[in-house]
Design an enzyme around this catalytic site. Structure first.
Site, PDB file in Angstrom:
ATOM      1  N   LYS A  60      -6.795  -4.533  -9.610  1.00 37.34           N
ATOM      2  CA  LYS A  60      -7.114  -4.943  -7.657  1.00 37.34           C
ATOM      3  C   LYS A  60      -8.016  -4.883  -7.479  1.00 37.34           C
ATOM      4  CE  LYS A  60      -2.248  -4.221  -7.693  1.00 37.34           C
ATOM      5  NZ  LYS A  60      -1.311  -2.862  -7.414  1.00 37.34           N
ATOM      6  N   GLN A  66      -1.067   2.890  -4.651  1.00 35.27           N
ATOM      7  CA  GLN A  66      -0.359   2.633  -5.910  1.00 35.27           C
ATOM      8  C   GLN A  66       0.968   3.219  -6.272  1.00 35.27           C
ATOM      9  OE1 GLN A  66      -1.167  -0.212  -7.830  1.00 35.27           O
ATOM     10  NE2 GLN A  66       0.146  -0.185  -8.782  1.00 35.27           N
ATOM     11  N   ASP A 122      -0.075  -4.451   1.368  1.00 33.22           N
ATOM     12  CA  ASP A 122       1.625  -4.756   0.000  1.00 33.22           C
ATOM     13  C   ASP A 122       2.614  -5.597   0.430  1.00 33.22           C
ATOM     14  OD1 ASP A 122       1.378  -4.270  -2.269  1.00 33.22           O
ATOM     15  OD2 ASP A 122       1.183  -1.609  -1.672  1.00 33.22           O
TER      16      ASP A 122
HETATM   17  N1  GUN Z   1       3.542  -0.106  -8.154  1.00 27.49           N
HETATM   18  C1  GUN Z   1       4.461  -1.419  -8.821  1.00 27.49           C
HETATM   19  N2  GUN Z   1       3.831  -2.547  -8.596  1.00 27.49           N
HETATM   20  C2  GUN Z   1       2.948  -2.173  -7.591  1.00 27.49           C
HETATM   21  C3  GUN Z   1       2.577  -2.778  -6.371  1.00 27.49           C
HETATM   22  O1  GUN Z   1       2.883  -4.443  -5.598  1.00 27.49           O
HETATM   23  N3  GUN Z   1       1.694  -1.693  -4.955  1.00 27.49           N
HETATM   24  C4  GUN Z   1       1.569  -0.991  -5.099  1.00 27.49           C
HETATM   25  N4  GUN Z   1       0.835  -0.834  -4.486  1.00 27.49           N
HETATM   26  N5  GUN Z   1       2.710   0.249  -6.795  1.00 27.49           N
HETATM   27  C5  GUN Z   1       3.109  -1.186  -7.049  1.00 27.49           C
END
Ligand code: GUN
Length: 300
Positions: free
Chosen positions: A54, A98, A121
């Site tokens: 990311k 995350q 998100d």
């Molecule tokens: N953990 C697994 N998938 C995601 C996601 O799309 N966003 C975040 N913040 N954590 C995750």
């Protein structure tokens, strides 16, 4: 004939190129760039690798990227104060925490603390509620579900009226995706299957599209798949390690929830793992971050 592979890298690259161009235009006109903070607590290898991707992508687009790495034993209060800091930082338009968080942290409390206007998100109840209600004023769309829909469309597959099965009912994928797919604008007929489902075979055999987001390899049996169906594999399972030819460092060997080789012999379309849904999730996160800035500038 083998299934057509839906290449998530190719589709996501086109989306990222558009975001890159828009970022340049906005910077020229308004002297502002999208700002994303990525918050990682602990060092779970999968989370570290997702967050790194990311960060790399945000940097490649010319975004401002702020990285916050916290220890596994970070207190809930400390995490809340980090969120508060970036909620009030005008140069930050997206806050990504995350998941999963360390066990002692109340995930719900953390998600609720994010300013909904920076919730790229789309995890905050206000934003996810708008998805449930199909509101036209939804600011953000959940990244993985939005990426899946884009992938299906990019492959030229008709969603309108399609018998669609989603295996998995997580807050991140299954629950938002069903709501997005049943919107009038998409018009799919959707069945959600989960660990309590009795006759998975019955539903899968009828399906034109099957989205597997169970986090468990082998849930979808090849003999349940209708010839020509579209199979979207959201699973990411770390099945071992290999040495990277590029860096010489060990890297994880990833496999999806679907038996790619076998299913390819029956399905019409299939997404690979890695290189299918994963890159799309990241592209959608970047799109949400750009949109967050555009909302702030009154451009949307
Ligand atoms: N953990 C697994 N998938 C995601 C996601 O799309 N966003 C975040 N913040 N954590 C995750």
């Amino acid at each position: 004939m083998l299934a057509t592979i839906i290449n998530g890298h190719e589709v996501s690259e086109k989306i990222l190129a558009k975001i890159r161009n828009e970022t340049i235009e906005i910077e020229k006109k308004y002297n502002k760039v999208p700002g994303l903070v990525t918050i990682l607590a602990g060092n779970n290898p999968a989370s570290v690798s997702y967050v790194n991707l990311k960060i790399k992508t945000a940097n490649s687009l010319g975004f401002k990227e702020v990285q916050v790495n916290l220890k596994e034993d970070v207190s809930q209060q400390e995490l809340l104060s980090v969120i508060e800091k970036y909620n009030n930082d005008d140069s930050i338009h997206g806050i990504l925490i995350q998941l999963p968080l360390p066990k002692h942290i109340n995930e719900k409390k953390i998600i609720y603390a994010i300013n909904p206007d920076k919730d790229v998100d789309c995890f905050h109840p206000l934003n996810i509620g708008k998805i449930l209600l199909g509101e036209d004023d939804a600011k953000f769309f959940p990244c993985t579900p939005a990426g899946i829909i884009e992938l299906i469309k990019a492959a030229g597959i008709k969603i309108n009226g399609a018998d669609t099965v989603i295996i998995g009912r997580s807050n991140i994928v299954g629950k938002p995706l069903v709501n997005m797919l049943i919107k009038k604008s998409e018009n799919a007929t959707v069945t959600i299957l989960h660990t309590g489902s009795k006759d998975m075979e019955y539903y899968c055999k009828k399906a034109d599209i099957i989205i597997v987001a169970a986090g468990s390899p082998g849930v979808l049996k090849t003999e349940w798949i209708k010839k020509g169906a579209c199979i979207i594999d959201v699973g990411v399972n770390r099945v071992g390690e290999k040495i990277s030819k590029k860096t010489g460092n060990p890297i994880a060997i990833l496999k999806g929830d679907v038996d790619f080789e076998e299913v390819s012999k029956v399905a019409g379309y299939i997404t690979p793992v890695p290189g299918g849904v994963g890159p799309m999730t990241i592209a959608m996160l970047m799109k949400n971050t750009l949109y967050s800035l555009k909302y702030k500038l009154g451009l949307l």
